[in-house]
Design an enzyme around this catalytic site. Structure first.
Site, mmCIF file in Angstrom:
data_model
loop_
_atom_site.group_PDB
_atom_site.id
_atom_site.type_symbol
_atom_site.label_atom_id
_atom_site.label_comp_id
_atom_site.label_asym_id
_atom_site.label_seq_id
_atom_site.Cartn_x
_atom_site.Cartn_y
_atom_site.Cartn_z
ATOM 1 N N ASP A 157 0.846 -1.186 0.000
ATOM 2 C CA ASP A 157 0.000 0.000 0.000
ATOM 3 C C ASP A 157 0.890 1.248 0.000
ATOM 4 O O ASP A 157 2.101 1.158 0.183
ATOM 5 C CB ASP A 157 -0.954 0.006 1.203
ATOM 6 C CG ASP A 157 -0.222 -0.061 2.536
ATOM 7 O OD1 ASP A 157 0.972 -0.379 2.521
ATOM 8 O OD2 ASP A 157 -0.844 0.200 3.569
ATOM 9 N N ASP A 206 -4.426 -3.761 6.159
ATOM 10 C CA ASP A 206 -4.696 -3.285 7.512
ATOM 11 C C ASP A 206 -6.145 -3.472 7.945
ATOM 12 O O ASP A 206 -6.442 -3.456 9.134
ATOM 13 C CB ASP A 206 -4.310 -1.807 7.656
ATOM 14 C CG ASP A 206 -5.041 -0.918 6.648
ATOM 15 O OD1 ASP A 206 -5.848 -1.448 5.854
ATOM 16 O OD2 ASP A 206 -4.797 0.301 6.653
ATOM 17 N N ASP A 220 -9.308 -6.939 4.431
ATOM 18 C CA ASP A 220 -8.041 -7.346 3.816
ATOM 19 C C ASP A 220 -7.644 -8.759 4.240
ATOM 20 O O ASP A 220 -6.710 -9.335 3.675
ATOM 21 C CB ASP A 220 -6.903 -6.388 4.210
ATOM 22 C CG ASP A 220 -6.997 -5.050 3.501
ATOM 23 O OD1 ASP A 220 -7.522 -5.032 2.369
ATOM 24 O OD2 ASP A 220 -6.570 -4.041 4.072
#
Length: 1063
Positions: free
Chosen positions: A441, A690, A694
């Site tokens: 990310d 997170d 996910d």
């Protein structure tokens, strides 16, 4: 294409009230907890039985018992430590919380005694319990094919009444078990200590007082305080507003709601939603579990879900379900319940099985030779078939292999923990070492996660101070938990003294509407000096939609917004409206989250390590591309909709994902798709995440990484949890994992070589000369081989410059070659002993015995082999590293001890000079052993120069299977269409376009049919009316679409590409 049809028809002979006969017959024979079967319990008057049934069911509900929960998916299995007992495993039976437990006094909370009682029943409020039975953990180190062989050796030694070997072998087993257990426990303790620092906190009412505790301390029925900006510590039922201390207002509101429900005749919500629930008391961000980006309003009696965030309000709530029984807990259990062994266990198990087969084969050959020589089963003491079998059982399997590898990983895990990386499964280290694709990310990993305010664009004739004041008015003022964008907006006041003066002029906020992804703006209704204003801040296009602005203003506004986006800035529009006037555009705020200072260098280092980084971000494409450009990451960044909606063929989609540098505007399902496609191409993939949603992609990845600040569910599903931000932490962990992998592989090559060495030498010795090294000395050789090399866990090791693989064929080729060379060296030494005349000759200078000399040579050469296998094993395996002090000390200790054995003839049996060996002979043996090691080293280095050998056994990465890839992608783009026809049902495949086209055609046909029937000039009969109604219902299609192939997938996304502000 019709391929499935089923019909559901009610049997005409069945009594609807009594139920089907077969069902009744089955249920009548069931007895529970000693109660009478249903048929015997209810045999009185009809209404007496009915009332008795109500009473029994109420009692069950009060006790938390439910018949429907008796059957679960558990299986009865025999546990390894108690094979005579069966235990139910895998069941997901939910514990029912007694309703009276949720009736806690809101002002007093629970007492300590009641908390202890409820914790005994439900345990701690956490998804995973960190505690495990240490005794069972210790006993697990006696399991496995390798250890079973040594346990057979213990039984055999006892049968031969060889009590010295019996005791020593047991000592080896317990020593290995203790070292492995202790090292793993030590690493686990470090990880547990670190986890305490990231534990969730909760404000709870107990004994009449509010206090802050760790969330894991909560029990069902606890009264908790949920406040804006906080995280919900467990599933909790909302009781009252925080200012309603005694709950009287809440009870009054609930009575009103009941009256409204009764008056309306239904407790269902109408189109306006929640009409019977009164005003909303708080808003909850449930996006982490449902994907619903808009905050959800919660009312009295609603349940707030574990790990979600409170966006507005402050309320009292009662814990209705602990973490494991919560909505999130059940979701996490789906992805964490698997007990599959990791690849590392399969590798160890495979090596153990091969070595065991080799032992059996060698014993078989030796016994056949023994039959020809007329050897007895158990006599004489040192030269019989059972002794030969015992020797091969001891030397043929590396009893320390599980211990040394576990210790190596545990020490490495402890090292990573000190560097803010928690390894939750030791086998994840192997996966991390082989990673070649890292899906990362952006925020907090590639960037600093520190928004900064850049020079804003202020519209002409607008006071910059007024622009900034309006931006602050349209921000949250809860300074305890400010949104990052609101925080940087408010802190920006320090550059605008005039705006600070304006805010001191007595403003009052009447209504504040927080950001939501639908309107994409924040609005605040405020008042000053009797004048009312509405202030707005949000996405530029969302602000432009407030009214029809002048076209020139819109163009200029859009140009500035695009300019900011191209520079990687987040744009936020600011507007204000005085009561009775139109909206006025004040300007654009420009914010940036700059890349971390070390990210660019770390990305270059990752490239040198053979790791391709793909950025997956929720930001707009323009911002993502600019960030990639600044980091030299590559600018092949695409909208996530291209994954399935780009019109590419299956193989083209896979190529597209493999070649892309990143994807923007991604959702959790996109992460899962990317990981799945990369894995199908043969890549070992690591994924960062997170959120709760996910968890599937983290579990799917070869190495799931929960980043700093991740939710409990994400941390539970992940293999590694990072407590620090930044890409450098991940890359450092990968390098450390490769070092750990190098140590394990070096030990495995070393230990296989040792097994082959003694097996080959002793087999030939027994067949040719009918002699062997004494079993007592063999036992000590096994101790020296394992105990000394436990220090390999602390060795200095290089990290490979490319992703690593086990390359088992290469491991076996090199190990076998080294083992044969060791056996040849021992045979050369044995050959010199034929030259002795009884006192000296050959390698013996003055005096010495064959047993002690062979023992010393074997001990020395085998202990030094570890220095060879720890060397770089290929062009990409790293550079030279000096051995650690621990390894040098351990090997030197073994060498000194073996030398003392030889000098003083310990355990040599009856021999000349009491088995002693003169010092000159010992020196000769040392020099000869050193020469053998030099030869083996040159052969080892030469073999690692062979390109064909270095490539053998490597994982096939970036492999293609066009037919399968095309099929899978097309299947995802298909729709399963469900049609009802008369009394039957049909399922068939159709493309999304075809399904949509058919649905539209049917929608167009319906009005035409009704119009045609209306022209008939007669009123339809009830039966014909019913027929039309059924016709409409039968024409409906239920579409369950797994993908999208809509041509509109490439449509521009104006709003989304210009704002990622508070989203």
């Amino acid at each position: 294409m019709r391929f499935l049809r089923h019909r559901k028809q009610q049997n005409a002979n069945d009594d609807v009230e009594k139920g089907a006969p077969d069902t009744a017959s089955r249920s009548s024979g069931v007895e529970q907890n000693g109660a009478k079967p249903n048929g015997q319990e209810y045999q009185g008057d009809e209404y007496e039985d009915l009332l008795k049934f109500v009473e029994n069911e109420s009692a069950k509900l009060e006790s938390g018992h439910d018949e429907e929960e008796e059957d679960d998916d558990g299986q009865w299995v025999r546990v390894w430590y108690m094979p005579w007992k069966k235990v139910k495993k895998g069941g997901q039976k939910e514990k029912k919380i007694p309703p009276e437990w949720l009736k806690t006094d809101m002002s007093q909370g629970l007492g300590d005694a009641e908390v202890s009682k409820r914790r005994d029943a439900f345990g701690f409020n956490e998804l995973q319990s960190p505690h495990e039975n240490q005794i069972l953990k210790f006993l697990s180190y006696f399991r496995g094919p390798i250890l079973y062989v040594m346990e057979i050796a213990v039984v055999l030694a006892a049968g031969l009444r060889d009590w010295i070997d019996f005791g020593v072998i047991i000592g080896i087993l317990f020593l290995n078990a203790f070292v492995g257990w202790y090292q793993e426990k030590q690493a686990g303790d470090i990880v547990t200590q670190l986890k305490k620092g990231i534990a969730m906190k909760a404000v709870v009412v107990r004994n009449g007082k509010e206090s802050e505790l760790e969330a894991r301390e909560l029990v069902p029925g606890d009264i908790v305080v949920l406040e804006e900006g906080g995280t919900i510590p467990a599933d909790a039922k909302i009781l009252a507003n925080y200012d309603d201390k005694d709950g009287s207002k809440a009870r009054q509101q609930l009575r009103k709601n009941s009256k409204k429900t009764a008056a309306n005749g239904s407790d269902d919500d109408d189109d306006e939603g929640h009409v019977n629930k009164g005003p909303s008391v708080c808003s909850v961000d449930q996006s982490a579990i449902t994907g619903e980006s808009l905050a959800v309003d919660k009312y009295l009696g609603d349940v707030a879900y574990y790990t979600c965030g409170i966006k507005r309000g402050k309320v009292y709530a009662v814990v209705s379900a602990p973490a494991k029984e919560s909505f999130v807990g059940k979701t996490a259990a789906l992805v964490t319940g698997s007990q599959d062994q990791g690849h590392f266990q399969h590798v160890l198990g495979g090596i153990g099985v091969v070595l065991l087969v080799m032992v059996i084969a060698f014993i078989f050959v030796v016994w056949i030779g023994g039959f020809f020589r007329g050897l007895d089963i158990a006599t004489p003491t040192q030269n019989n078939l059972l002794v030969y079998a015992l020797i091969f059982l001891i030397i043929g399997v590396p009893v320390g292999l599980p211990c040394v590898t576990t210790t190596t990983m545990a020490v490495g895990a402890a090292y990573l923990a000190r560097h803010k990386a928690i390894v939750q499964k030791l086998t994840a280290i192997e996966s991390l070492a082989g990673v070649d694709m890292l899906c990362s990310d952006k925020t907090g990993t590639l960037t600093a996660n520190k928004l900064s305010l850049n020079e804003p664009y202020v519209a002409p004739d607008v006071d910059p101070n007024w622009f900034m004041a309006v931006a602050v008015l349209a921000s949250s003022h809860n300074i305890k938990s400010l949104d990052p964008i609101d925080r940087v907006t408010i802190l920006g006041l320090k550059e605008f003294p005039g705006a600070q003066d304006m805010l001191r002029e007595g403003w009052t906020t009447h209504k504040f509407t927080p950001f939501d992804p639908v309107s994409k703006r924040i609005t605040a209704e405020v008042e000053r000096d009797g004048k009312k204003y509405t202030c707005a801040k949000g996405a530029p296009n969302a602000i432009l939609r407030l009214r029809s602005f002048d076209p020139e203003t819109v163009v200029e506004y859009g140009t500035k917004s695009n300019e900011f986006a191209s520079r990687g800035f987040r744009s936020l529009g600011v507007a204000a409206k005085e009561e009775g006037k139109d909206w006025e555009l004040l300007g654009l705020m420009a914010m940036s989250d700059p890349p971390r200072s070390d990210t660019a260098a770390t990305i270059r280092e990752a490239g040198e390590l053979g790791i391709h980084i793909k950025m997956l971000t929720g930001d707009a494409v323009a911002i993502a591309k600019e960030t990639c450009r600044q980091l030299a990451l590559g600018t092949n960044v695409f909208d996530s909709s291209r994954l399935m909606g780009g019109g590419l063929s299956g193989t083209e989609v896979y190529d597209f994902v493999e070649a892309a540098d990143g994807f923007a505007e991604v959702f959790p399902e996109h992460k899962y798709q990317v990981v799945d496609m990369l894995q199908k191409r043969g890549h070992l993939t690591a994924m960062t995440g997170d959120g709760v949603n996910d968890a599937p992609s983290l579990k799917k990845a070869d190495c799931g990484i929960a980043v700093q600040g991740a939710s409990d569910a994400a941390r539970t599903a992940a293999d590694v949890v990072f407590l620090d931000e930044g890409l450098s932490t991940i890359i450092t962990s990968i390098k450390v994992a490769r070092q750990i992998f190098h140590r394990m592989k070096a030990y495995i090559v070393y230990r296989i070589a040792l097994c082959i060495h003694l097996e080959v030498y002793l087999m030939l010795d027994m067949l040719i000369l009918n002699e062997t090294i004494r079993v007592d000395l063999i036992v000590f050789l096994a101790i020296f081989a394992d105990v000394a090399t436990i220090a390999i866990a602390y060795d200095n090791a290089p990290h490979a410059r490319k992703p690593v693989d086990w390359q088992l064929p290469k491991v076996w080729i090199i190990s076998t070659t080294m083992g044969l060379l060791l056996a040849a060296g021992t045979w050369i030494l044995r050959g010199t002993l034929f030259l002795t005349d009884g006192t000296h000759g050959g390698i013996v200078q003055n005096f010495g015995t064959m047993q002690e000399i062979l023992f010393l040579e074997v001990a020395l050469t085998e202990s030094w082999v570890i220095f060879i296998t720890r060397l770089a094993s290929g062009p990409d395996s790293g550079g030279w590293e000096w051995p650690s002090f621990q390894l040098l000390a351990a090997v030197l200790g073994v060498d000194v001890l073996a030398t003392i054995f030889a000098l003083f003839g310990w355990i040599s049996g009856p021999a000349y000079h009491n088995g002693w060996t003169d010092i000159v002979t010992v020196v000769r043996v040392w020099l000869f052993s050193f020469g053998v090691i030099v030869v083996i080293t040159m052969v080892y280095l030469l073999m690692n120069k062979f390109t064909w050998l270095d490539s053998i056994g490597r994982r096939s990465r970036s492999r293609k299977d066009k037919a399968l890839e095309n099929f899978l992608v097309e299947l995802q783009r298909m729709t399963i269409v469900h049609e009802r026809e008369g009394d039957g049902e049909t399922y068939r495949f159709a493309t999304a376009k075809e399904s949509k086209k058919q649905s539209d055609e049917k929608d167009k046909q319906e009005p035409a049919k009704e119009k045609e029937q209306g022209k008939g000039g007669r009123n339809p009969s009830p039966s014909s009316s019913t027929g039309r109604k059924e016709g409409k219902e039968n024409a409906k299609e239920t579409q369950m679409t797994t993908g999208s192939n809509d041509d509109n997938g490439e449509q521009a996304k104006g709003d989304d590409q210009e704002t990622t502000g508070s989203a």
